[in-house]
Enzyme design. Sequence first.
Site, PDB file in Angstrom:
ATOM      1  N   LYS A 131      35.571 -31.987   5.382  1.00 61.62           N
ATOM      2  CA  LYS A 131      36.866 -32.140   4.637  1.00 61.62           C
ATOM      3  C   LYS A 131      37.658 -31.213   4.126  1.00 61.62           C
ATOM      4  CE  LYS A 131      35.198 -32.689   0.166  1.00 61.62           C
ATOM      5  NZ  LYS A 131      37.165 -31.391  -1.085  1.00 61.62           N
ATOM      6  N   ASP A 149      37.220 -37.428  -0.677  1.00 62.74           N
ATOM      7  CA  ASP A 149      36.254 -36.671  -1.496  1.00 62.74           C
ATOM      8  C   ASP A 149      35.438 -37.846  -2.185  1.00 62.74           C
ATOM      9  OD1 ASP A 149      37.763 -37.313  -3.043  1.00 62.74           O
ATOM     10  OD2 ASP A 149      38.196 -36.417  -4.472  1.00 62.74           O
TER      11      ASP A 149
END
Length: 218
Positions: A131, A149
């Site tokens: 991420k 997220d």
Amino acid sequence: MTLISRFIMKKLNPSEIQEIFTRLRAANPDPKPELEFSNAFTLLVAVVLSAQATDKSVNLATKDLFSVADTPEKMAALGEEGLIPYIRSIGLYKNKAKHVIGLSQKLISDFNSQVPQSKEDLMSLPGVGQKTANVVQNVYFKMPTMPVDTHIFRVSHKLGLSDGSTPNKVEEDLLKKVPEEFAYHAHHWLLLHGRYTCTARNPKCENCPLADICKKNM
């Protein structure tokens, strides 16, 4: 029936996906990240610090930190003990200090103090997962990546964009389904939608521009 399966009783068709991002773009044509940074290195550090913390809390801490350490050399010179007072207000600050000093040292030794562009190289840095690498690639290097997220994970399920059980699977689904014209800003639109409209608690469905498309409401 699980939380996710309730949201994915129906899936979006391509025209509905096109409409979702057309509306999100109309409402916010040029979305900006809320983390504050001045270069690729400070962005990388800010994203690492933002794990399980709010962007607001990170910005408060890095305002003073980046005034004294905005390069790998300056950050490495602080050391963990010198860094901790700046980030003590952020959760998991001891582990994050270790990661930030470690990635600074590796940037100096392996990458000529430059933040690399490739995902493989980014993920070789301490504290940098998929991420974080995606965020740096998207925000700084302008690549159409899809960082997932908790907001994007939740919104993607509610809208019917993905039924993936992991962030990586949701990322894979979004990369396949989001039309190319929207790919660069797509993760920002979904993130901001989840942060301010489709919130985890008390979602503002009555003010949602996507209410008539959202599969949760069908």
